[in-house]
Write a protein that holds these residues in place. Structure first.
Motif, PDB file in Angstrom:
ATOM      1  N   LYS A 186     -45.371  25.381 -68.079  1.00 52.28           N
ATOM      2  CA  LYS A 186     -44.747  24.436 -68.991  1.00 52.28           C
ATOM      3  C   LYS A 186     -44.704  23.103 -68.262  1.00 52.28           C
ATOM      4  O   LYS A 186     -43.962  22.927 -67.296  1.00 52.28           O
ATOM      5  CB  LYS A 186     -43.334  24.888 -69.358  1.00 52.28           C
ATOM      6  CG  LYS A 186     -42.600  23.973 -70.319  1.00 52.28           C
ATOM      7  CD  LYS A 186     -41.220  24.540 -70.632  1.00 52.28           C
ATOM      8  CE  LYS A 186     -40.464  23.639 -71.605  1.00 52.28           C
ATOM      9  NZ  LYS A 186     -39.102  24.194 -71.907  1.00 52.28           N
ATOM     10  N   ALA A 187     -45.568  22.174 -68.701  1.00 50.78           N
ATOM     11  CA  ALA A 187     -45.659  20.878 -68.037  1.00 50.78           C
ATOM     12  C   ALA A 187     -44.631  19.929 -68.633  1.00 50.78           C
ATOM     13  O   ALA A 187     -44.462  19.852 -69.854  1.00 50.78           O
ATOM     14  CB  ALA A 187     -47.055  20.300 -68.188  1.00 50.78           C
ATOM     15  N   ASP A 191     -39.369  12.487 -67.533  1.00 50.13           N
ATOM     16  CA  ASP A 191     -37.991  12.554 -68.032  1.00 50.13           C
ATOM     17  C   ASP A 191     -37.549  13.977 -68.379  1.00 50.13           C
ATOM     18  O   ASP A 191     -36.444  14.182 -68.880  1.00 50.13           O
ATOM     19  CB  ASP A 191     -37.844  11.668 -69.271  1.00 50.13           C
ATOM     20  CG  ASP A 191     -38.075  10.194 -68.956  1.00 50.13           C
ATOM     21  OD1 ASP A 191     -37.902   9.819 -67.776  1.00 50.13           O
ATOM     22  OD2 ASP A 191     -38.443   9.430 -69.873  1.00 50.13           O
ATOM     23  N   GLY A 192     -38.429  14.960 -68.151  1.00 51.52           N
ATOM     24  CA  GLY A 192     -38.072  16.350 -68.423  1.00 51.52           C
ATOM     25  C   GLY A 192     -38.494  16.865 -69.784  1.00 51.52           C
ATOM     26  O   GLY A 192     -38.248  18.026 -70.112  1.00 51.52           O
ATOM     27  N   GLY A 193     -39.184  16.035 -70.594  1.00 51.07           N
ATOM     28  CA  GLY A 193     -39.676  16.493 -71.894  1.00 51.07           C
ATOM     29  C   GLY A 193     -40.957  17.287 -71.750  1.00 51.07           C
ATOM     30  O   GLY A 193     -41.748  17.045 -70.831  1.00 51.07           O
ATOM     31  N   GLU A 194     -41.171  18.254 -72.651  1.00 51.87           N
ATOM     32  CA  GLU A 194     -42.370  19.089 -72.556  1.00 51.87           C
ATOM     33  C   GLU A 194     -43.609  18.330 -73.029  1.00 51.87           C
ATOM     34  O   GLU A 194     -43.582  17.622 -74.042  1.00 51.87           O
ATOM     35  CB  GLU A 194     -42.211  20.368 -73.374  1.00 51.87           C
ATOM     36  CG  GLU A 194     -43.392  21.322 -73.195  1.00 51.87           C
ATOM     37  CD  GLU A 194     -43.192  22.664 -73.879  1.00 51.87           C
ATOM     38  OE1 GLU A 194     -44.088  23.524 -73.756  1.00 51.87           O
ATOM     39  OE2 GLU A 194     -42.142  22.854 -74.532  1.00 51.87           O
ATOM     40  N   TYR A 200     -49.392  15.167 -77.565  1.00 51.30           N
ATOM     41  CA  TYR A 200     -50.301  14.292 -76.820  1.00 51.30           C
ATOM     42  C   TYR A 200     -51.692  14.949 -76.788  1.00 51.30           C
ATOM     43  O   TYR A 200     -52.029  15.681 -75.853  1.00 51.30           O
ATOM     44  CB  TYR A 200     -49.801  14.091 -75.392  1.00 51.30           C
ATOM     45  CG  TYR A 200     -48.374  13.604 -75.280  1.00 51.30           C
ATOM     46  CD1 TYR A 200     -48.021  12.325 -75.696  1.00 51.30           C
ATOM     47  CD2 TYR A 200     -47.377  14.423 -74.747  1.00 51.30           C
ATOM     48  CE1 TYR A 200     -46.715  11.874 -75.581  1.00 51.30           C
ATOM     49  CE2 TYR A 200     -46.069  13.981 -74.626  1.00 51.30           C
ATOM     50  CZ  TYR A 200     -45.739  12.706 -75.049  1.00 51.30           C
ATOM     51  OH  TYR A 200     -44.442  12.267 -74.936  1.00 51.30           O
ATOM     52  N   PRO A 201     -52.522  14.694 -77.794  1.00 46.01           N
ATOM     53  CA  PRO A 201     -53.822  15.388 -77.916  1.00 46.01           C
ATOM     54  C   PRO A 201     -54.746  15.236 -76.717  1.00 46.01           C
ATOM     55  O   PRO A 201     -55.574  16.110 -76.450  1.00 46.01           O
ATOM     56  CB  PRO A 201     -54.437  14.738 -79.167  1.00 46.01           C
ATOM     57  CG  PRO A 201     -53.269  14.246 -79.951  1.00 46.01           C
ATOM     58  CD  PRO A 201     -52.262  13.805 -78.945  1.00 46.01           C
ATOM     59  N   SER A 202     -54.626  14.136 -75.968  1.00 47.10           N
ATOM     60  CA  SER A 202     -55.525  13.898 -74.832  1.00 47.10           C
ATOM     61  C   SER A 202     -55.271  14.814 -73.646  1.00 47.10           C
ATOM     62  O   SER A 202     -56.100  14.898 -72.741  1.00 47.10           O
ATOM     63  CB  SER A 202     -55.398  12.452 -74.343  1.00 47.10           C
ATOM     64  OG  SER A 202     -56.088  11.568 -75.175  1.00 47.10           O
ATOM     65  N   LEU A 203     -54.129  15.479 -73.621  1.00 50.19           N
ATOM     66  CA  LEU A 203     -53.724  16.176 -72.406  1.00 50.19           C
ATOM     67  C   LEU A 203     -54.247  17.611 -72.276  1.00 50.19           C
ATOM     68  O   LEU A 203     -53.859  18.314 -71.341  1.00 50.19           O
ATOM     69  CB  LEU A 203     -52.190  16.184 -72.294  1.00 50.19           C
ATOM     70  CG  LEU A 203     -51.538  14.815 -72.086  1.00 50.19           C
ATOM     71  CD1 LEU A 203     -50.038  14.959 -71.916  1.00 50.19           C
ATOM     72  CD2 LEU A 203     -52.143  14.098 -70.876  1.00 50.19           C
ATOM     73  N   LYS A 256     -43.420  19.694 -63.149  1.00 56.63           N
ATOM     74  CA  LYS A 256     -43.043  18.347 -63.561  1.00 56.63           C
ATOM     75  C   LYS A 256     -44.118  17.358 -63.146  1.00 56.63           C
ATOM     76  O   LYS A 256     -44.621  17.388 -62.020  1.00 56.63           O
ATOM     77  CB  LYS A 256     -41.707  17.947 -62.941  1.00 56.63           C
ATOM     78  CG  LYS A 256     -41.150  16.650 -63.516  1.00 56.63           C
ATOM     79  CD  LYS A 256     -39.735  16.372 -63.018  1.00 56.63           C
ATOM     80  CE  LYS A 256     -39.181  15.112 -63.682  1.00 56.63           C
ATOM     81  NZ  LYS A 256     -37.784  14.834 -63.255  1.00 56.63           N
ATOM     82  N   THR A 257     -44.484  16.473 -64.059  1.00 58.66           N
ATOM     83  CA  THR A 257     -45.500  15.455 -63.788  1.00 58.66           C
ATOM     84  C   THR A 257     -44.854  14.076 -63.710  1.00 58.66           C
ATOM     85  O   THR A 257     -43.656  13.912 -63.945  1.00 58.66           O
ATOM     86  CB  THR A 257     -46.579  15.442 -64.885  1.00 58.66           C
ATOM     87  OG1 THR A 257     -46.027  14.864 -66.080  1.00 58.66           O
ATOM     88  CG2 THR A 257     -47.093  16.836 -65.172  1.00 58.66           C
TER      89      THR A 257
END
Length: 553
Positions: A186-187, A191-194, A200-203, A256-257
């Motif tokens: 789970k990336a 700010d801690g949002g998934e 975010y289609p690019s990811l 976390k990124t």
């Protein structure tokens, strides 16, 4: 007159007899029968037994031929007649292995296909079926396509590639259903949002890379899934395995990124409005990657692209020329219409020239000959060393958390070396590389970009071996600032106070328009983008990058 007519009739009769004479093929007597098919012929043995039949269909395939070949293949595949289906392709061995694996390894049953309307020789089709593993089953549905070509025997057949079975497959890959080799992750954004591809289609490729890198260590447990298992060629291209369908969920670990939710959303919006656009945003003071986005979601050009960067490379080249005393911002510098070196004749866009101009004027207007003219005074490896030692490029040692291409500035000589000074020749970059270049100029120090903090896995980040002097940095910043205010980047950067930028256009063989590049910084943000086949960078990639600098405040 009568005698002449009789002579002509005898000649005509002999000519018709000649046409009826049997042809000799390999010592056997045969008769050639014209009209065995449209534009074709058939060959028969003298005793009447057919030995060879061949019908030519010159020109493009007809719609009927395309449709019939596709239906022959899909019907046999749907009925489980793998050998027959494979025989309807131009590579029966590879097709047979893949179609067998579709049922055995991917565990797809009850597959059914619906054929769409052909476009030339290409036919789209829908796939529906069921994926089963032990006591778990889930419906499967997706779109694919095939192309029909003529085989060597002129028979219309399916042009075989693994992508016929599923569009995410490259040749050498296969579909596998079973316990996931790597637990899911789970990336999270900074700010801690998934982070999800729905938002975010690019990811997609980024999330795949994070799972491959951190799935085993992030604390999750594997589930059961249908996935693309990469083959040798795909692994060499650093493509990660990809989940297509989850039959039972595993327990994801958490990674976390550094991505900013606001900048990522803005980047997604900007690339969605353009064809073949890619962008990356980094924070110069830390190296954190704040956004990455691509118009096309199948390959991460922003991180892994390998493209000539055009005149954005002049940022690096300028730092080299200033350090060597071959250029100075406020001193006069040549910008002729043409300059020849190594047997090549180089010119400026629209063949312009700047008479009695400074190096600042040449940089701001992106004068190619101002840089090419300095090639005779440089060593072959000067630019390579500058890129590696100061900007951390071309060493293949970045460790950002997912696969990247770290740029390439090979040692070259003669004309290719001169071309590399303006971002052509063998130089290759991507938006992340060029965003890092602007970040290095802004901060004065190369900081390797990263998507996941090195504290997560104690990995070592790449570093540069030296910094630019304060004097060189001051001039380089002034060049980019002037370009953003009065040069080729001015229109895109209008309204952005304190910005600095460089445009670029990279010619590519076979393209009508060049790839448009743009790299810039403002405050503690640096970004770069490319619009492939877009044209001039200031008009295409420029507004994309500028929008993100504005969005970042």
């Amino acid at each position: 007159m009568g005698n002449r007519r009789r002579v002509a009739e005898r000649r005509s009769s002999r000519y018709r007899q000649y046409l009826r004479r049997p042809a000799v093929l390999g010592g056997a007597i045969a008769v050639v029968v014209v009209g065995a098919g449209a534009g074709g012929y058939a060959v028969w043995a003298a005793d009447g037994e057919q030995t060879v039949v061949r019908t030519f269909k010159p020109g493009p395939l007809s719609t009927q031929e395309v449709t019939t070949a596709a239906q022959r293949f899909l019907t046999a595949w749907q009925d489980g007649r793998v050998t027959e289906a494979a025989g309807a392709t131009d590579d029966p061995a590879a097709a047979g292995a893949m179609l067998t694996s579709f049922a055995k390894d991917a565990r797809v049953k009850d597959a059914a296909f619906t054929v769409g309307r052909p476009t030339g020789a290409k036919i789209p089709f829908k796939v529906k079926g069921t994926v089963s593993y032990e006591d778990t089953s889930k419906p499967l549905g997706y779109d694919s396509a095939l192309t029909v070509v003529r085989a060597e025997n002129d028979r219309p057949v399916v042009d075989w590639h693994a992508s016929v079975v599923h569009p995410d497959l490259k040749d050498g890959d296969k579909l596998v259903t079973g316990e996931a080799g790597t637990p899911p992750v789970k990336a999270l954004d900074r700010d801690g949002g998934e982070l999800t591809t729905k938002k975010y289609p690019s990811l997609g490729t980024v999330l795949d890379g994070l799972r491959e890198k951190y799935g085993e260590t992030a604390g999750g447990t594997a589930g059961v899934e249908l996935r693309v298992e990469r083959g040798k060629a795909s692994k060499a291209a650093e493509l990660a395995d990809r989940t297509l369908l989850e039959l039972s969920e595993g327990t994801p670990g958490t990674v976390k990124t550094t991505l900013s939710p606001d900048l990522q959303a803005a980047a997604e919006k900007e690339v969605a409005e353009r064809k073949r656009a890619s962008v990356a945003v980094v924070r110069p003071s830390t190296g954190e990657i704040l956004a990455v986005a691509n118009s096309s979601h199948g390959f991460n050009v922003a991180f892994q692209g390998s493209l000539a960067p055009g005149s954005t490379m002049k940022v690096i080249t300028s730092s080299l020329l200033i350090e060597k005393g071959l250029a100075s911002a406020d001193k006069k510098h040549p910008c002729p219409k043409y300059f020849s070196y190594g047997g090549w004749k180089f010119q400026n866009d629209d063949k312009f020239e700047i008479k009695d101009g400074t190096f600042t004027a040449s940089f701001a207007r992106s004068c190619n000959t101002a840089f090419i003219s300095q090639a005779p005074k440089l060593e072959n490896d000067d630019l390579t060393k500058q890129a590696q030692e100061v900007f951390g490029l071309g060493r293949n040692d970045w460790a950002i958390g997912v696969p990247t291409f770290d740029g390439a500035v090979p040692v070259q000589s003669a004309a290719p070396m001169a071309a590399s000074l303006i971002g052509q020749g063998g130089v290759r970059m991507n938006p992340l590389n060029m965003a890092s270049v602007s970040a290095t100029v802004q901060s004065g120090t190369f900081r390797q970009p990263y998507l996941v903090s090195p504290d997560v896995d104690n990995r070592e980040l790449a570093t540069a071996s030296r910094k630019l002097s304060d004097g060189t940095l001051k001039q380089l910043r002034a060049l980019m600032s002037y370009t953003a205010s009065y040069g080729t980047a001015a229109e895109a950067m209008a309204g952005i106070s304190g910005g600095a930028a460089k445009t670029g256009s990279a010619e590519v063989d076979g393209q009508k328009k060049p790839n448009g590049w743009f790299t810039a910084y403002r405050g503690d943000l640096a970004a770069a983008g490319v619009v492939q086949q877009g044209g001039h960078g200031g008009e295409t990639a420029g507004p994309l990058v500028a929008a993100l600098l504005k969005a970042g405040g």
